[in-house]
Motif scaffolding. Structure first.
Motif, PDB file in Angstrom:
ATOM      1  N   ARG A   1      -6.449   0.233  -2.873  1.00  0.00           N
ATOM      2  CA  ARG A   1      -7.309   1.293  -2.359  1.00  0.00           C
ATOM      3  C   ARG A   1      -7.585   1.178  -0.870  1.00  0.00           C
ATOM      4  N   ALA A   2      -7.237   0.069  -0.258  1.00  0.00           N
ATOM      5  CA  ALA A   2      -7.426  -0.102   1.179  1.00  0.00           C
ATOM      6  C   ALA A   2      -6.551  -1.266   1.628  1.00  0.00           C
ATOM      7  N   VAL A   3      -6.208  -1.272   2.933  1.00  0.00           N
ATOM      8  CA  VAL A   3      -5.306  -2.301   3.445  1.00  0.00           C
ATOM      9  C   VAL A   3      -5.700  -2.671   4.864  1.00  0.00           C
ATOM     10  N   ALA A   4      -5.750  -3.975   5.114  1.00  0.00           N
ATOM     11  CA  ALA A   4      -6.015  -4.495   6.452  1.00  0.00           C
ATOM     12  C   ALA A   4      -4.869  -5.415   6.848  1.00  0.00           C
ATOM     13  N   ALA A   5      -4.473  -5.334   8.104  1.00  0.00           N
ATOM     14  CA  ALA A   5      -3.377  -6.161   8.586  1.00  0.00           C
ATOM     15  C   ALA A   5      -3.738  -6.767   9.924  1.00  0.00           C
ATOM     16  N   LEU A   6      -3.372  -8.013  10.108  1.00  0.00           N
ATOM     17  CA  LEU A   6      -3.605  -8.737  11.341  1.00  0.00           C
ATOM     18  C   LEU A   6      -2.267  -9.034  12.007  1.00  0.00           C
ATOM     19  N   SER A   7      -2.207  -8.830  13.296  1.00  0.00           N
ATOM     20  CA  SER A   7      -1.075  -9.196  14.149  1.00  0.00           C
ATOM     21  C   SER A   7       0.029  -8.152  14.192  1.00  0.00           C
ATOM     22  N   VAL A   8       0.525  -7.695  13.034  1.00  0.00           N
ATOM     23  CA  VAL A   8       1.703  -6.831  12.997  1.00  0.00           C
ATOM     24  C   VAL A   8       1.318  -5.416  12.589  1.00  0.00           C
ATOM     25  N   PRO A   9       1.466  -4.439  13.495  1.00  0.00           N
ATOM     26  CA  PRO A   9       1.150  -3.051  13.139  1.00  0.00           C
ATOM     27  C   PRO A   9       2.218  -2.454  12.235  1.00  0.00           C
ATOM     28  N   TYR A  10       1.883  -1.333  11.620  1.00  0.00           N
ATOM     29  CA  TYR A  10       2.831  -0.633  10.760  1.00  0.00           C
ATOM     30  C   TYR A  10       3.618   0.364  11.603  1.00  0.00           C
ATOM     31  N   ALA A  11       4.939   0.241  11.582  1.00  0.00           N
ATOM     32  CA  ALA A  11       5.811   1.104  12.376  1.00  0.00           C
ATOM     33  C   ALA A  11       6.609   2.070  11.521  1.00  0.00           C
TER      34      ALA A  11
ATOM     35  N   ALA B   1       0.824  -1.205   0.000  1.00  0.00           N
ATOM     36  CA  ALA B   1       0.000   0.000   0.000  1.00  0.00           C
ATOM     37  C   ALA B   1       0.860   1.258   0.000  1.00  0.00           C
ATOM     38  N   LEU B   2       2.010   1.201   0.666  1.00  0.00           N
ATOM     39  CA  LEU B   2       2.926   2.343   0.719  1.00  0.00           C
ATOM     40  C   LEU B   2       3.550   2.621  -0.640  1.00  0.00           C
ATOM     41  N   VAL B   3       4.034   1.586  -1.285  1.00  0.00           N
ATOM     42  CA  VAL B   3       4.813   1.731  -2.516  1.00  0.00           C
ATOM     43  C   VAL B   3       3.918   1.878  -3.739  1.00  0.00           C
TER      44      VAL B   3
ATOM     45  N   LEU C   1      13.499   0.331   1.137  1.00  0.00           N
ATOM     46  CA  LEU C   1      12.427   1.182   1.634  1.00  0.00           C
ATOM     47  C   LEU C   1      12.844   2.629   1.901  1.00  0.00           C
ATOM     48  N   GLN C   2      14.124   2.920   1.935  1.00  0.00           N
ATOM     49  CA  GLN C   2      14.560   4.261   2.319  1.00  0.00           C
ATOM     50  C   GLN C   2      13.961   5.396   1.482  1.00  0.00           C
ATOM     51  N   PRO C   3      13.767   5.236   0.183  1.00  0.00           N
ATOM     52  CA  PRO C   3      13.164   6.352  -0.585  1.00  0.00           C
ATOM     53  C   PRO C   3      11.741   6.705  -0.158  1.00  0.00           C
ATOM     54  N   TYR C   4      11.094   5.860   0.643  1.00  0.00           N
ATOM     55  CA  TYR C   4       9.704   6.089   1.027  1.00  0.00           C
ATOM     56  C   TYR C   4       9.577   6.607   2.459  1.00  0.00           C
ATOM     57  N   ARG C   5      10.670   7.093   3.047  1.00  0.00           N
ATOM     58  CA  ARG C   5      10.665   7.486   4.461  1.00  0.00           C
ATOM     59  C   ARG C   5       9.640   8.571   4.771  1.00  0.00           C
ATOM     60  N   GLU C   6       9.405   9.471   3.869  1.00  0.00           N
ATOM     61  CA  GLU C   6       8.502  10.596   4.140  1.00  0.00           C
ATOM     62  C   GLU C   6       7.060  10.322   3.712  1.00  0.00           C
ATOM     63  N   ARG C   7       6.797   9.145   3.183  1.00  0.00           N
ATOM     64  CA  ARG C   7       5.460   8.838   2.676  1.00  0.00           C
ATOM     65  C   ARG C   7       4.611   8.184   3.761  1.00  0.00           C
ATOM     66  N   ARG C   8       3.333   8.524   3.806  1.00  0.00           N
ATOM     67  CA  ARG C   8       2.391   7.876   4.704  1.00  0.00           C
ATOM     68  C   ARG C   8       1.490   6.921   3.919  1.00  0.00           C
ATOM     69  N   ILE C   9       0.863   6.009   4.617  1.00  0.00           N
ATOM     70  CA  ILE C   9      -0.161   5.161   4.019  1.00  0.00           C
ATOM     71  C   ILE C   9      -1.487   5.892   4.183  1.00  0.00           C
ATOM     72  N   GLU C  10      -1.983   6.453   3.108  1.00  0.00           N
ATOM     73  CA  GLU C  10      -3.156   7.318   3.162  1.00  0.00           C
ATOM     74  C   GLU C  10      -4.471   6.574   2.947  1.00  0.00           C
ATOM     75  N   GLN C  11      -4.415   5.328   2.499  1.00  0.00           N
ATOM     76  CA  GLN C  11      -5.638   4.588   2.216  1.00  0.00           C
ATOM     77  C   GLN C  11      -6.364   4.223   3.518  1.00  0.00           C
TER      78      GLN C  11
ATOM     79  N   VAL D   1      -0.403   6.071   9.429  1.00  0.00           N
ATOM     80  CA  VAL D   1      -1.567   5.556   8.695  1.00  0.00           C
ATOM     81  C   VAL D   1      -2.782   6.303   9.242  1.00  0.00           C
ATOM     82  N   PRO D   2      -3.002   7.533   8.835  1.00  0.00           N
ATOM     83  CA  PRO D   2      -3.996   8.381   9.501  1.00  0.00           C
ATOM     84  C   PRO D   2      -5.427   7.869   9.450  1.00  0.00           C
ATOM     85  N   ARG D   3      -5.744   7.016   8.487  1.00  0.00           N
ATOM     86  CA  ARG D   3      -7.120   6.526   8.356  1.00  0.00           C
ATOM     87  C   ARG D   3      -7.293   5.108   8.914  1.00  0.00           C
TER      88      ARG D   3
END
Length: 332
Positions: free
Chosen positions: A130-140, A122-124, A258-268, A298-300
């Protein structure tokens, strides 16, 4: 259709498809028709870990699809360690989604290693998911250093065993797991389930092996039936463990990619479901509130922690997971 293991228990069969994405072919279990919900499993599992979700999601008006990650089950199993870097796994997910639903962004659901896979997909590729769900492991977030450095400082340097350090060696971890696949799976599944009493995942010194000190419960919790275990045993006796364990040997490659995506958020729109007894939900005790951790990144996101649930979220608590997942899907 690609036939599943002969140890498959009696139940309604999904449609199995082999999808050729170039460097590998991946097996995908599919039920239903409608917008694509692509499910990604973790270690040591397979598409089968979504057996309780495929039917309900399909009947709710979606195409429910669960992949065998490369290295597992009916999918191809390249040998090189680097073939299991996150970059390739994210590319696999994107390619499968493009084949199954070429003209519309897909919805992702992941568990265990599948959670970082779908978070990073979802980040890349925000245009494709358009949407993402995750079980067990949060996004850090994008890491500030390779995870090998983190766990070596917290565990190895202090003389403490950490399973991902054990997995860095090529050969011995595979041999231990493959010596008796049923014994390995029973002990590993039980140790971080919600049914295991404290101490079942033992403290031990660096230099131990994964199975040292781990126990078989005798009577296994009802969420994994004998037929379920037989299916998993058949899959891993056929595939071995090199591909699955290779995922743990790519922390440095993943960090660099992943380093080029450091400033990106997961907006979905995002959903998180964790277990109150799952060490992965608290990132091995590093965070007390995984949802608060994710909000700036992941603001949403909306999150739920199932009290008493261990690591095998959608298998231990299928009714609760399905209720939360279907409600979220209906609101997208």
């Amino acid at each position: 259709m690609i036939a599943p293991s002969p140890r498959w228990q009696e139940r309604a069969m999904p449609d199995f498809r082999m999808i050729d994405i170039g460097d590998v072919r991946l097996r995908v279990a599919v039920e239903g028709a409608g917008p694509l919900v692509l499910m990604v499993h973790g270690f040591p599992e397979s598409w089968y870990s979504w057996r309780h979700q495929l039917g309900p999601v399909g009947r709710a008006g979606f195409t429910a699809a669960a992949i065998d990650v490369r290295g597992y089950g009916g999918s191809d199993k390249p040998r090189p360690v680097a073939a299991y870097a996150m970059e390739h796994l994210v590319a696999d997910i994107a390619a499968v989604a493009a084949v199954l639903q070429p003209e519309r962004p897909a919805i992702l659901v992941g568990h265990d290693w599948g959670a970082p896979m779908v978070w990073n997909s979802a980040l890349v590729h925000p245009e494709q998911f358009r949407a993402v769900a995750a079980l067990s492991v949060p996004y850090a977030g994008v890491p500030s250093r390779p995870f090998t450095e983190t766990f070596r400082a917290a565990f190895t340097a202090k003389g403490r065993f950490f399973y991902q350090e054990w997995f860095q060696m090529e050969g011995p971890p595979e041999a231990e797991a493959e010596r008796d696949v049923r014994d390995f799976l029973r002990k590993f599944y039980y140790a971080i389930s919600g049914d295991a009493p404290p101490g079942t995942w033992p403290e031990k010194p660096a230099g131990a092996t994964l199975l040292d000190g781990m126990i078989d419960p005798g009577t296994f919790p009802a969420w994994l039936t004998p037929a379920d275990l037989e299916y998993y045993v058949g899959e891993f006796e056929a595939s071995g463990f090199r591909g699955p364990i290779n995922r743990y040997r790519n922390h440095e490659r993943d960090f660099a990619w992943l380093q080029p995506y450091r400033e990106r958020r997961i907006e979905q729109p995002a959903l998180f479901i964790g277990g109150g007894k799952d060490p992965a939900t608290t990132l091995f005790g590093a965070v007390s509130d995984p949802v608060a951790l994710m909000k700036p990144l992941v603001p949403r996101v909306e999150g739920h922690v199932l009290e008493g649930c261990g690591h095998w979220t959608q298998q231990e608590r299928p009714a609760e997971v399905n209720r939360l997942l279907l409600d979220w899907l209906a609101r997208l």
